[in-house]
Design an enzyme around this catalytic site. Structure first.
Site, PDB file in Angstrom:
ATOM      1  N   ARG A 157       0.804  -1.219   0.000  1.00 46.25           N
ATOM      2  CA  ARG A 157       0.000   0.000   0.000  1.00 46.25           C
ATOM      3  C   ARG A 157       0.840   1.273   0.000  1.00 46.25           C
ATOM      4  O   ARG A 157       0.558   2.200  -0.757  1.00 46.25           O
ATOM      5  CB  ARG A 157      -0.901   0.052   1.245  1.00 46.25           C
ATOM      6  CG  ARG A 157      -2.170  -0.693   1.140  1.00 46.25           C
ATOM      7  CD  ARG A 157      -2.580  -1.206   2.502  1.00 46.25           C
ATOM      8  NE  ARG A 157      -1.644  -2.258   2.895  1.00 46.25           N
ATOM      9  CZ  ARG A 157      -1.800  -3.536   2.580  1.00 46.25           C
ATOM     10  NH1 ARG A 157      -2.866  -3.926   1.962  1.00 46.25           N
ATOM     11  NH2 ARG A 157      -0.892  -4.446   2.913  1.00 46.25           N
ATOM     12  N   THR A 158       1.830   1.320   0.850  1.00 46.60           N
ATOM     13  CA  THR A 158       2.551   2.587   0.995  1.00 46.60           C
ATOM     14  C   THR A 158       3.264   2.933  -0.307  1.00 46.60           C
ATOM     15  O   THR A 158       3.154   4.049  -0.817  1.00 46.60           O
ATOM     16  CB  THR A 158       3.544   2.514   2.169  1.00 46.60           C
ATOM     17  OG1 THR A 158       2.826   2.098   3.328  1.00 46.60           O
ATOM     18  CG2 THR A 158       4.185   3.856   2.440  1.00 46.60           C
TER      19      THR A 158
ATOM     20  N   LYS B 272      26.444  -3.247  -1.952  1.00 48.84           N
ATOM     21  CA  LYS B 272      27.904  -3.101  -2.136  1.00 48.84           C
ATOM     22  C   LYS B 272      28.524  -2.350  -0.954  1.00 48.84           C
ATOM     23  O   LYS B 272      29.657  -1.893  -1.025  1.00 48.84           O
ATOM     24  CB  LYS B 272      28.195  -2.332  -3.423  1.00 48.84           C
ATOM     25  CG  LYS B 272      27.635  -2.978  -4.678  1.00 48.84           C
ATOM     26  CD  LYS B 272      28.025  -2.133  -5.895  1.00 48.84           C
ATOM     27  CE  LYS B 272      27.226  -2.506  -7.113  1.00 48.84           C
ATOM     28  NZ  LYS B 272      27.414  -1.524  -8.202  1.00 48.84           N
TER      29      LYS B 272
ATOM     30  N   ARG C  82      11.496   4.026   2.740  1.00 56.68           N
ATOM     31  CA  ARG C  82      11.169   3.073   3.817  1.00 56.68           C
ATOM     32  C   ARG C  82      12.432   2.285   4.119  1.00 56.68           C
ATOM     33  O   ARG C  82      13.111   1.807   3.208  1.00 56.68           O
ATOM     34  CB  ARG C  82      10.054   2.124   3.395  1.00 56.68           C
ATOM     35  CG  ARG C  82       9.888   0.963   4.367  1.00 56.68           C
ATOM     36  CD  ARG C  82       8.681   0.136   4.111  1.00 56.68           C
ATOM     37  NE  ARG C  82       7.469   0.839   4.497  1.00 56.68           N
ATOM     38  CZ  ARG C  82       6.266   0.282   4.542  1.00 56.68           C
ATOM     39  NH1 ARG C  82       6.111  -0.985   4.203  1.00 56.68           N
ATOM     40  NH2 ARG C  82       5.205   0.981   4.909  1.00 56.68           N
TER      41      ARG C  82
ATOM     42  N   HIS D 148       5.968   5.883  11.289  1.00 56.50           N
ATOM     43  CA  HIS D 148       5.352   5.744   9.963  1.00 56.50           C
ATOM     44  C   HIS D 148       4.355   6.908   9.822  1.00 56.50           C
ATOM     45  O   HIS D 148       3.140   6.706   9.809  1.00 56.50           O
ATOM     46  CB  HIS D 148       4.660   4.375   9.885  1.00 56.50           C
ATOM     47  CG  HIS D 148       4.254   3.961   8.512  1.00 56.50           C
ATOM     48  ND1 HIS D 148       4.315   4.780   7.405  1.00 56.50           N
ATOM     49  CD2 HIS D 148       3.754   2.771   8.067  1.00 56.50           C
ATOM     50  CE1 HIS D 148       3.880   4.116   6.344  1.00 56.50           C
ATOM     51  NE2 HIS D 148       3.534   2.904   6.717  1.00 56.50           N
TER      52      HIS D 148
END
Ligand code: NCD
Length: 301
Positions: free
Chosen positions: A51-52, A81, A102, A130
């Protein structure tokens, strides 16, 4: 330049402003379809998301901006890396007009903001915060006519690792005479820092052991899943607080049931058709709130 890092940065006039933009966008989407044309916005997800990420990307496209994206940034970016988050952000900020991120590190969005030349949008930082989820949670309450002063909200489930709960608590604390009820297994209780935060901001926190301890006319029940990916000890196995028809019917017609999704067993599918079950509506609202947030932050800084 403004970054969207934590709910602590919002006040009630900003929230009114943001929600009025989201309301207007929902009513007149055509008036905004080119509002960010010429802009490029990156979405960088170091943790899974449905969803986000997709609501942010839909929001970007609906405002006429372009999107560049790393869906699985831990494997598909130079993080593999050994590049530091700060170096990655320094580089991406030179390509874009905003970065949605995120990450599994609680402080990732803050670290990104310290080195970014463009706005950072925190789309979830570990078990910490959030904020854009909380904005859409609050917007959903607003859309069904809830007033935030004197609001009563039960947060249910994994209150220890649930970042959506942590952010929602900070957002609700903006308002007066807020009462939060916490329902969790003892070893998944709300950390003291959030209880203290509520107290310092004049809100009340009441810890409960079962749905029967909640007032039947409570405004909001906010259920959450156990964040299984954030712990390993099997002896932490929590008790589930399942909302099914029988449980929901204890509560009044005014009580609404929210969930950030994804759900597991904590909301039975037999309540999906109940008019008080608003979690799918809530997920849809996310796109409009994120449109309002991108628009306001990128154009008005
Ligand atoms: C939440 C998250 O990622 O914290 N999901 C979401 O963004 N809608 C909740 C969760 O994963 O349980």
């Amino acid at each position: 330049m403004k970054h969207i890092i934590s709910c602590e940065q919002f006040d009630r006039s900003y929230l009114d402003h943001l929600f009025s933009i989201a309301d207007d966008m929902m009513e007149h989407p055509e008036q905004y379809e080119n509002s960010l044309s010429g802009k490029v916005i990156a979405t960088m997800f170091f943790e899974p998301s449905t969803r986000t990420r997709l609501s942010f990307e839909a929001a970007i496209l609906r405002l006429g901006a372009k999107n560049i994206s790393t869906e699985n940034a831990m494997e598909a970016s130079s993080a593999t890396k050994g590049e530091s988050l700060e170096d990655t952000i320094r580089v991406i900020s030179g390509y874009t007009d905003g970065i949605v991120i995120r990450h599994f590190d609680k402080r990732a969005a803050q670290k990104a903001a310290q080195v970014s030349d463009v706005p950072i949008f925190n789309a979830g930082s570990g078990s910490g915060s959030h904020p854009t989820q909380s904005l859409l949670d609050l917007y959903t309450m607003h859309k069904c006519g809830k007033k935030f002063d004197h609001i009563t909200v039960a947060v249910v489930g994994d209150l220890l690792f649930g970042r959506t709960v942590h952010s929602l608590i900070k957002l609700l604390a903006v308002y007066d005479h807020v009462i939060i009820y916490g329902l969790s297994s003892p070893n998944f209780a709300l950390p003291k820092e959030y209880i203290d935060y509520l107290r310092i901001h004049g809100a009340t926190y009441i810890s409960c052991n079962g749905f029967e301890e909640l007032p039947e006319n409570i405004d909001v029940i906010y259920n959450t899943r156990t964040q299984l990916e954030r712990f390993t000890e099997s002896d932490l196995a929590p008790r589930e607080f399942v909302v099914n028809k029988k449980v929901l019917n204890r509560f009044s017609e005014q009580t609404i049931l929210l969930h950030p999704l994804p759900r597991n067993a904590e909301i039975a599918t037999d309540v999906d058709d109940d008019p008080r079950a608003l979690y799918f509506k809530q997920a849809h609202n996310g796109m409009w709130v994120r449109m309002a947030l991108l628009y306001d932050t990128i154009l008005n800084g």
